[in-house]
Design a protein around this motif. Structure first.
Motif, PDB file in Angstrom:
ATOM      1  N   THR A  10       0.833  -1.196   0.000  1.00 48.92           N
ATOM      2  CA  THR A  10       0.000   0.000   0.000  1.00 48.92           C
ATOM      3  C   THR A  10       0.873   1.254   0.000  1.00 48.92           C
ATOM      4  O   THR A  10       0.638   2.197  -0.756  1.00 48.92           O
ATOM      5  N   ARG A  11       1.897   1.214   0.845  1.00 50.96           N
ATOM      6  CA  ARG A  11       2.769   2.388   0.900  1.00 50.96           C
ATOM      7  C   ARG A  11       3.465   2.585  -0.434  1.00 50.96           C
ATOM      8  O   ARG A  11       3.679   3.710  -0.887  1.00 50.96           O
ATOM      9  N   THR A  48      -5.210   3.006   9.572  1.00 53.98           N
ATOM     10  CA  THR A  48      -4.713   4.239  10.167  1.00 53.98           C
ATOM     11  C   THR A  48      -3.860   5.022   9.178  1.00 53.98           C
ATOM     12  O   THR A  48      -3.985   6.230   9.044  1.00 53.98           O
ATOM     13  N   TYR A  49      -3.015   4.285   8.488  1.00 50.97           N
ATOM     14  CA  TYR A  49      -2.110   4.927   7.537  1.00 50.97           C
ATOM     15  C   TYR A  49      -2.876   5.721   6.486  1.00 50.97           C
ATOM     16  O   TYR A  49      -2.587   6.893   6.229  1.00 50.97           O
ATOM     17  N   TYR A  74      16.566   9.449   2.938  1.00 53.76           N
ATOM     18  CA  TYR A  74      15.273   8.910   2.558  1.00 53.76           C
ATOM     19  C   TYR A  74      14.204   9.195   3.598  1.00 53.76           C
ATOM     20  O   TYR A  74      14.508   9.434   4.761  1.00 53.76           O
ATOM     21  N   ASP A  75      12.985   9.114   3.155  1.00 55.34           N
ATOM     22  CA  ASP A  75      11.858   9.267   4.061  1.00 55.34           C
ATOM     23  C   ASP A  75      10.724   8.396   3.530  1.00 55.34           C
ATOM     24  O   ASP A  75      10.836   7.785   2.473  1.00 55.34           O
ATOM     25  N   GLY A  76       9.646   8.376   4.277  1.00 56.68           N
ATOM     26  CA  GLY A  76       8.445   7.704   3.790  1.00 56.68           C
ATOM     27  C   GLY A  76       8.654   6.234   3.509  1.00 56.68           C
ATOM     28  O   GLY A  76       9.349   5.534   4.251  1.00 56.68           O
ATOM     29  N   TYR A  77       8.093   5.809   2.417  1.00 51.32           N
ATOM     30  CA  TYR A  77       8.098   4.395   2.061  1.00 51.32           C
ATOM     31  C   TYR A  77       9.510   3.819   2.013  1.00 51.32           C
ATOM     32  O   TYR A  77       9.769   2.722   2.489  1.00 51.32           O
ATOM     33  N   ASP A  78      10.444   4.588   1.438  1.00 49.79           N
ATOM     34  CA  ASP A  78      11.808   4.072   1.278  1.00 49.79           C
ATOM     35  C   ASP A  78      12.446   3.750   2.625  1.00 49.79           C
ATOM     36  O   ASP A  78      12.998   2.676   2.815  1.00 49.79           O
ATOM     37  N   ASP A 131       8.272   8.114  10.215  1.00 48.22           N
ATOM     38  CA  ASP A 131       8.933   7.036   9.475  1.00 48.22           C
ATOM     39  C   ASP A 131      10.434   7.022   9.731  1.00 48.22           C
ATOM     40  O   ASP A 131      11.033   5.976   9.937  1.00 48.22           O
ATOM     41  N   ARG A 132      11.009   8.222   9.680  1.00 51.07           N
ATOM     42  CA  ARG A 132      12.452   8.299   9.945  1.00 51.07           C
ATOM     43  C   ARG A 132      12.764   7.860  11.362  1.00 51.07           C
ATOM     44  O   ARG A 132      13.728   7.163  11.602  1.00 51.07           O
TER      45      ARG A 132
END
Lengths: 236, 256, 405, 364, 292
Positions: free
Chosen positions: C92-93, C118-119, D51-55, D194-195
């Motif tokens: 999903t992400r 939640t995400y 990086y941030d988020g999904y990565d 995330d980080r």
């Protein structure tokens, strides 16, 4: 030409050379002893003959070089029966099934008859015919191993330490029978043995191996009576 | 019977219906080399396995320094001072020579999971001391060249010496050696004899030697015990045993 | 036009509330394309459900072939999550952050959707029309970005409860349920529907695991409990087993079969019609294998679409109907959104469907949503197995949660 | 008692490293290793800056799986005990953390150590009967454990703790205020969750990795390997087999369990479906593919189990022109990948690296 | 009828399912001295092949033709897997083999779903589904138990009375010695795989009429099959069959009277562990006597 002729035999375990290129001969119908200390290469020699270790040089059986052939083919084609160190009995199956396995490559109809032949040499096996082989005593298992080899109707028997783990009296009995088999069936034998006396007693010739080489060879009685040889190689 | 560092009293071992040891008794005087001889299958290795507690005798007692060892679990045997080598090499094949010898020092060291994971200072000191002690042993047995080699690929004779070094690393008072001469050529044999005597003389270690090589056994043993069919058939000085008719019949053979 | 105006107003209001500085269109939306993400179990134990996503893909193919939605092609990116929640999170992400899809549509499974619930709401990405019947998807107060589609499991339980209360208030009910959220939701639905009488009417409960080879043993227990009503909450394979086993045991209770497994083609005919006569089930979709619909226009359209766009699909598999119908609903919402394809507007459109009839819904069943009602379909019709087909009876039942007695 | 005399003059070979003699592309191997380790550590630290988020989430997951695989490696690779059931311990760790957060209201970071302790005990206890099971049978017993785990998690008797079939939704692990303010003062930006999750995971993972490294290169590690190589003679050397094998099971479960804790914190949600047999398989695949007796192999293993399904997906979707709905074939492609990997790297990535180093090195 | 008796009979019928699969487990164990974790999936795939051969949507062959053809195809498939996949890695560590089992598991599962989709398929039975004892047990289940027993007899006779069966056991237990008497070990392994796949196919074809044919039909069943084989003894076909029946009955008893249906699978787990601990060779398995 000898029945079994080895020229420049080398053998390897992985990277390590275990045999360094020696010659050996076995004549038809004769017993030859291979003696030497632990780790001298006796077992490796036998294993090389029946294709169980990577070998170099030439191993000629009945005129055919068997180096590179699979164990199964060597056994089936040249009737070489190997009685390995530690006997290699199939412990989970019965005595008679072990014998049956010995005749696995035979296609003739006399297999049943040969059970009796084996029982003739080893009457004790008959009593234990339906017993799981793993439950036999050490001596009986050794007999079974020899009996199983006989079931092949072999031309050559390779015997690796047949006395191993046996009481002296049993050992003596076993060697008597081996001599008898040799005489009655004309089977040539290559016997690897620590107990030099016993082996020499039934052998015609003998080879002394030391760390992968033949240190000495000659008629068995000569070697047996050579004080010097006994002291330095045979350890008594 | 005089008391010694090790007393074997009436030991009996049965496997199923087979009697492997049938009431063997003998005593080992401290600081001596005792040879144990007998034909293959006579029960020597079984006795060995009893002494290192891998087997429990069905009957009888084994006392080390006056105390029975039968109450101790096998892994305590090294602790109380009994070390051994194996007939068919039992090295840790993926480890180097040094590491093998260091495992031999296991019972002489104390660090555990927690202290090891955290690398506590005392553990590092202990480790360093063990390394040095093991290195000294390796040097002593002339294995310096192969100290960092994986044992799996070493020649047979060298592996035997590694086993000896490993056994000595636990600082045993009694060393059980199972066929140490196997696979050695005669130069190596002579050396081995010297090493065993040195171990006795310099380290005060008592040695039980199971060996087929009569030359070796008779030349270095202070006392020889012969067994056959699980029974002791002779005991005494090398000369006495060598000339015992029973021993000749059962073991040395008439030809010898 | 009144409806459209309200929609516009609420959409604008939402947009304003969230911050007008944002770009008008959602990520993944261009002049030519709308990217839609989906997670589905193409592998693993729940792979049977992947038929839904395949059908949706084929349905969008058809739409694209007909010019797409308002001139935009639908780019439907459906990825495998193996029915494993952690994998759903990853996928999903990836869809949201790397593929930059406009929103997610018909993600399958309760635990899997729960894992990103939640995400999605934190990220303010629509999690639309999730393919699960759990009740929790209709909670606009706490999760304004998540909406279910199919009627929830509880509502179906309520429908059966109503039927029982009316027709057999002294029924002794034995329940067979799959031991997971789906099974338990059905049980809750029935309990809610029965209200105070639940404790006295439900006399036995037996659960089974999806890994169990058969449901024989629980059924033997239910039979021995003396139950005269059998509430069967199981997925197709087990439902068919249960029908066959009842017959074998000579046990003939009133059999309430959950809609998950009421397909004539893939369950009832497999178990054998003669073994299931008189069973009662509920439906909101047409059963494609039911001869009754053969001449219905929507069925014909569906059939033609199957032939052309999803030829290797199984026409007996009701999942293809579900996917098709949900897809049509989605297209309806996107069409209503017009050129304002912001996430807010898409969500607002989804939350303002009035009496929309998605193709293949049973006649009389309509989709209704509002800012406070995130349950698109809440209606059922009961039916009884007669001969080789279901015979619907009674009125359309409103099974909204909380509407039980 | 006699004692070996250590008379100060230590033999020279003791301090020489045989690796010093190996030169790879002109660089001595130890130096190369040190540089490699430094680069690796630097990467771990630098990643969240880039990086941030999904990565960064994915990187965190790799580290999480690395720990889980590491746990299995300690048991299977170093101690020679099989397990096809480590998903159970993964679950115990995850649920311990989740229950402590959910029921006791403990902050996420305080749950790691108690969860580790719980997992150790669980592993130790399972290790006791495992003592008597030989390789293949242990594999079977643990296989059964893995299959039974989701069912046990759903069990009604403990559903009030575990959330039963619904699972547990957890609070977001926000970074502590002081760290946030430090980051803010340096970068001028808020530290993203995330980080922070990654940093937290990396912190735990690096510490645990170092612990495993120390353990393996110590008396304990030698004992474990000795047991694997030759249990009988290990016993004779004074190694308490029962204690070491059970403890190895405990430590292994602890590592995989801490990975589970981190998983719970990272995904903020857990359900019985997250702990199926497939998860146990993942760890095993990661272990074998990375190199079962290699700590660094676990890093590769962690990456592999996370990425290989994606790669299988990619391959499957690239078949779309030839086959209808090729996504149904991801399982097939995944299987082919596994077989291929076993063929190419029978000793895992670590073994392959060793062979490559051997090939391109010159000995001085 | 009494609940206890009904659960027992029902357990016996389910046990027949486990017994079938346990026979396949014993077969492969005798042949390769190993478990095959992909065995259930292989059996499932075989069953799909039979279904395809039989079904009107497929080739529409008569039942017994399809039955025999499926056994033959499974044999070829099993032997081919050994030769193609396992022979090249015969020297690799056991773990690599387990990884390959997992790979096969995943591949067959995926392929079955891809080729045959996931809707449950009705699998024909030559015995019919008519009541055998009314309200207790159906004709198929009785037929299934009968076929299981026949299969047991065949396997027993194969291992006991044929030289090939004997050689196969020998090759699995001590490959080196087997080669020394001239047994082609590689051939035996392939043969063993082939036979195990065939037995699995029969098991699948017997099970499918009850559980319906789906790609996941063996997922849980295999574990119970393992449990049955372990309980009875991995070296004894008779033990495996008895073990399978016992697991089926015990499962029902425990589920009904002791732990409740939620923990039934756990019962199988505990059973496996307890049996392995208390009687490692199983109830009828032979203990290998070792002598030092």
């Amino acid at each position: 030409m000898a029945l079994l002729e080895i020229k420049g035999l080398k053998a390897y375990y992985g990277q390590i050379e275990a045999l360094h290129g020696f010659d050996l001969e076995l004549e038809e119908g004769e017993i030859t002893a291979v003696l030497g200390a632990n780790g001298a290469g006796k077992t490796t020699t036998l294993r090389a003959i029946c294709g169980m270790v990577k070998a170099g040089g030439a191993i000629t059986v009945e005129g055919e070089n068997v180096v590179g052939m699979s164990t199964e083919s060597i056994v089936a084609k040249h009737k070489i029966a190997h009685v390995p160190e530690g006997r290699g009995t199939f412990v989970r199956v019965s005595t008679e099934e072990n014998l049956r396995l010995g005749a696995f490559t035979r296609r003739d109809r006399e297999i049943e008859k040969d059970y009796e032949r084996v029982y003739h040499y080893f009457p004790r096996l008959k009593e234990r015919r339906s017993q799981q082989a793993g439950t036999l005593s050490g001596g009986e298992q050794q007999m079974l191993a020899v009996g199983r080899a006989l079931m092949l109707r072999p031309k050559i028997m390779l015997l690796d330490e047949p006395s191993f783990g046996l009481a002296p009296i049993i050992t003596e009995e076993l060697f008597d029978i081996l001599g008898q088999i040799n005489k009655e069936e004309g089977v040539a034998m290559l016997v690897v043995e620590q107990n030099a006396n016993l082996a020499l007693a039934i052998s015609k010739n003998a080879y002394l191996l030391e760390t992968g080489n033949v240190a000495m060879m000659g008629p068995a009685d000569q070697i047996m009576n050579d004080e010097q040889v006994r002291k330095s190689y045979l350890g008594y | 019977m005089s008391t010694g560092i090790l007393e074997v009293e009436d030991v009996q071992v049965r496997f199923g219906g087979i009697v492997a040891l049938d009431g063997v008794s003998f005593t080992m005087p401290e600081g001596k080399i005792v040879g144990l001889i007998g034909p293959n299958g006579a029960g020597k290795t079984t006795l060995f396995n009893c002494l290192s507690r891998l087997y429990i005798p069905n009957d009888g007692d084994i006392r080390f320094k006056g105390k029975t060892i039968l109450d101790s679990p096998p892994h305590h045997i090294a602790d109380i001072g009994i070390g051994r080598t194996f007939q068919n090499l039992a090295l840790f094949s993926t480890m180097t020579v040094l590491e093998n010898v260091m495992v031999g020092g296991h019972s002489a060291t104390r660090s555990d999971f927690m202290s090891n994971a955290l690398r506590l200072p005392w553990r590092r000191r202990e480790e360093q001391a063990l390394r040095e002690r093991s290195a000294a042993l390796i040097d002593y047995l002339g294995l310096g060249d192969v100290a960092h080699t994986t044992v799996g690929g070493l020649p047979f004779g060298t592996q035997k010496r590694v086993e000896l070094a490993r056994a000595l690393a636990s600082e045993p008072e009694l060393l059980l050696m199972d066929e140490p001469a196997g696979g050695l050529n005669h130069d190596e044999l002579e050396e081995l004899g010297n090493v065993i005597q040195q171990i006795r003389d310099e380290r005060g270690v008592t040695v039980l030697l199971v060996e087929h090589h009569m030359g070796l056994v008779m030349s270095i043993s202070d006392k020889v015990v012969a067994i056959d069919f699980g029974k002791k058939i002779s005991e005494g000085t090398p000369e006495e045993v060598q000339n015992d008719p029973e021993v000749i019949r059962a073991y040395l053979g008439t030809g010898g | 036009m009144k409806m459209l105006t309200t929609t516009m107003v609420s959409a604008v209001a939402l947009t304003l509330a969230i911050g007008a500085a944002e770009a008008r269109n959602a990520p993944g939306v261009t002049a030519k394309e709308i990217k839609i993400g989906n997670t589905n179990p193409y592998s693993g134990p729940a792979a049977a459900y992947s038929a839904i996503a395949k059908a949706i893909g084929a349905c969008f193919d058809m739409q694209n072939g007909e010019g797409g939605v308002n001139g935009r092609q639908i780019n439907f990116i459906s990825v495998d999550d193996g029915y494993s929640p952690p994998r759903t999170v990853e996928q999903t992400r990836k869809l949201v952050e790397r593929e930059k899809v406009a929103f997610l549509f018909q993600g399958l499974g309760t635990p899997t959707n729960s894992a990103v619930h939640t995400y999605m709401n934190k990220k303010k990405v629509p999690q639309l029309f999730v393919a699960t019947g759990a009740t929790k998807w209709g909670d606009p107060k706490n999760f304004p970005w998540t909406m279910g589609w199919q009627p929830n499991y509880q509502s179906e339980g309520i429908a059966y409860a109503r039927y029982l209360l009316e027709n057999n208030p002294d029924a002794k009910i034995g329940i067979l349920y799959q031991n997971d959220d789906y099974g338990k939701d059905y049980v809750h639905g029935l309990e809610n529907g029965l209200g105070a009488k639940a404790a006295s009417m439900i006399i036995a409960r037996e659960s089974f695991e999806v890994t169990d080879p058969t449901v024989d043993s629980p059924i033997v227990n239910l039979k021995n409990s003396g139950a005269d009503t059998f509430y069967n909450i199981s997925t197709p394979k087990f439902a068919a087993q249960a029908i066959a086993k009842n017959f074998e045991l000579n046990w003939a209770p009133l059999h309430l079969l959950n809609s998950v497994s009421n397909s004539i083609g893939s369950v009832v005919s497999k178990a054998g019609f003669e073994k299931g006569q008189g069973m009662i089930s509920a439906a909101y979709l047409m059963d494609p294998t039911d001869p009754e619909w053969k001449s219905h226009d929507e069925y014909k359209a569906w059939n033609a679409w199957m032939d052309e766009y999803y030829p290797d699909g199984d026409k007996a598999d009701s999942f293809t109907v579900l996917g098709y119908s949900a897809c049509k609903t989605m297209i309806h919402v996107l069409e209503n959104a017009g050129d304002d394809l912001s996430r807010e507007n898409i969500m607002a459109q989804a939350a303002s469907m009035k009496n929309y009839r998605a193709p293949m819904l049973l006649p009389g069943i309509k989709i209704n949503t509002s800012a406070s009602d995130f349950y698109p379909i809440e209606q059922w019709q009961l039916m009884r197995l007669k001969g080789e087909g279901w015979e619907r009876f009674g009125d359309i039942i409103d099974g909204a949660v909380g509407s039980g007695s | 008692m006699t004692s070996t005399q250590v008379n100060g003059n230590v033999p020279a070979f003791l301090n020489e490293n045989p690796k010093d003699r190996i030169v790879v592309l002109g660089v001595p191997l130890p130096l190369l290793e040190r540089v490699g380790l430094f680069v690796l550590l630097a990467a771990v630290v630098v990643l969240p800056m880039v990086y941030d988020g999904y990565d960064i989430y994915e990187f965190g997951k790799i580290l999480m799986y690395m720990l889980a695989v590491l746990g299995l490696n300690l048991l299977t690779g170093f101690n020679g005990q099989f397990s096809l059931g480590h998903s159970a311990f993964f679950a115990v760790g995850a649920y311990s953390t989740a229950i402590m957060m959910d029921q006791l209201g403990m902050p996420y970071w305080t749950t790691i150590i108690p969860a580790a302790a719980v997992c150790f005990v669980a592993g130790f206890l399972f290790g006791l009967p495992a003592l008597r099971l030989d390789g293949l049978f242990l594999a079977l017993a643990t296989f059964a454990l893995a299959i039974a785990t989701p069912q046990l998690l759903k069990y009604d008797g403990i559903a009030h703790l575990t959330g039963g079939v619904q699972g547990i939704v957890l609070d977001t692990p926000y970074p502590p205020a002081w760290i946030d303010s430090i980051v803010m003062s340096i970068t001028g930006e808020e530290l993203s969750v995330d980080r922070w999750k990654y940093m937290f995971t990396a912190f735990v993972a690096v510490i645990m990795f170092a612990g495993a490294w120390n353990l393996v290169h110590s008396r304990t590690g030698r004992a474990l390997i000795a047991i694997r190589d030759n249990p009988l003679s290990a016993k004779t050397m004074g190694i308490n087999l029962a204690m070491f094998k059970s403890s190895a099971f405990g430590v292994s479960a602890m590592y995989t369990g801490v990975a589970g804790s981190l998983f719970a914190i990272m995904d903020e949600y857990l359900a019985p479906e997250s702990f199926t047999f497939a998860e146990a398989i993942k760890f095993l695949v990661g272990g074998v593919v990375g190199g079962i007796a290699s700590l660094f192999g676990a890093i590769f293993g962690g990456w592999f189990v996370l990425e290989i399904p994606n790669i299988a997906d990619l391959v499957a979707s690239s078949l779309a022109d030839y086959i209808n709905n090729p996504q149904g074939l991801t399982g097939l492609i995944y299987g082919l990948f596994l077989i291929f990997t076993v063929y190419v790297m029978p000793m895992g990535a670590a073994g392959l690296v060793q062979i490559l180093v051997h090939r391109i090195s010159t000995k001085r | 009828m009494d609940l206890f008796i009904e659960q027992t009979v029902s357990g016996l019928a389910t046990g027949a399912i486990y017994a079938c699969l346990a026979l396949a487990v014993v077969m492969i164990y005798q042949a390769i001295d190993h478990f095959n974790f992909a065995q259930g999936e292989m059996a499932m795939f075989s069953t799909y092949i039979a279904w395809y051969l039989m079904d009107d949507a497929g080739l529409g062959l008569p039942f017994w033709v399809a039955f025999v053809a499926c056994i033959v195809l499974s044999f070829i498939g099993g032997a081919a897997i050994e030769r193609i996949v396992f022979a090249p890695i015969s020297d690799a560590p056991v773990l690599s083999h387990i990884i390959v089992f997992i790979a096969l598991f995943s591949m067959f599962n995926s392929l079955a779903g891809f080729l045959f989709d996931f809707t449950p398929k009705n699998f024909e039975t030559p015995f019919g589904h008519t009541p055998f004892i009314d309200g207790v047990i159906s004709s198929h289940r009785v037929g299934m138990i009968a076929v299981t027993l026949i299969l047991l007899g065949l396997i027993y006779a194969f291992f006991r009375f044929t030289p090939i069966g004997l050689a196969m056991r020998a090759a699995a237990a001590s490959p080196e010695s087997a080669r020394l008497v001239g047994v082609r070990v590689g051939f035996m392994l392939a043969l063993g795989w082939g036979l195990a796949a065939s037995v699995g196919a029969v098991a699948g074809m017997l099970i499918a009429p009850i559980t319906f044919l789906t790609p996941d039909m063996m997922l849980g069943t295999l574990l119970y099959g393992f449990a049955g084989a372990v309980v009875g003894g991995l070296t004894s076909p008779l033990g495996a069959v008895i073990g399978g029946f016992m697991v089926g009955i015990l499962e029902n008893w425990m589920g009904t009277f002791v732990v409740g249906s939620q923990l039934k699978l756990t019962v199988a787990l505990v059973l496996i562990i307890v049996v392995l601990l208390v009687k490692p060779a199983g109830l009828l398995g032979r203990v290998v006597v070792k002598r030092v």
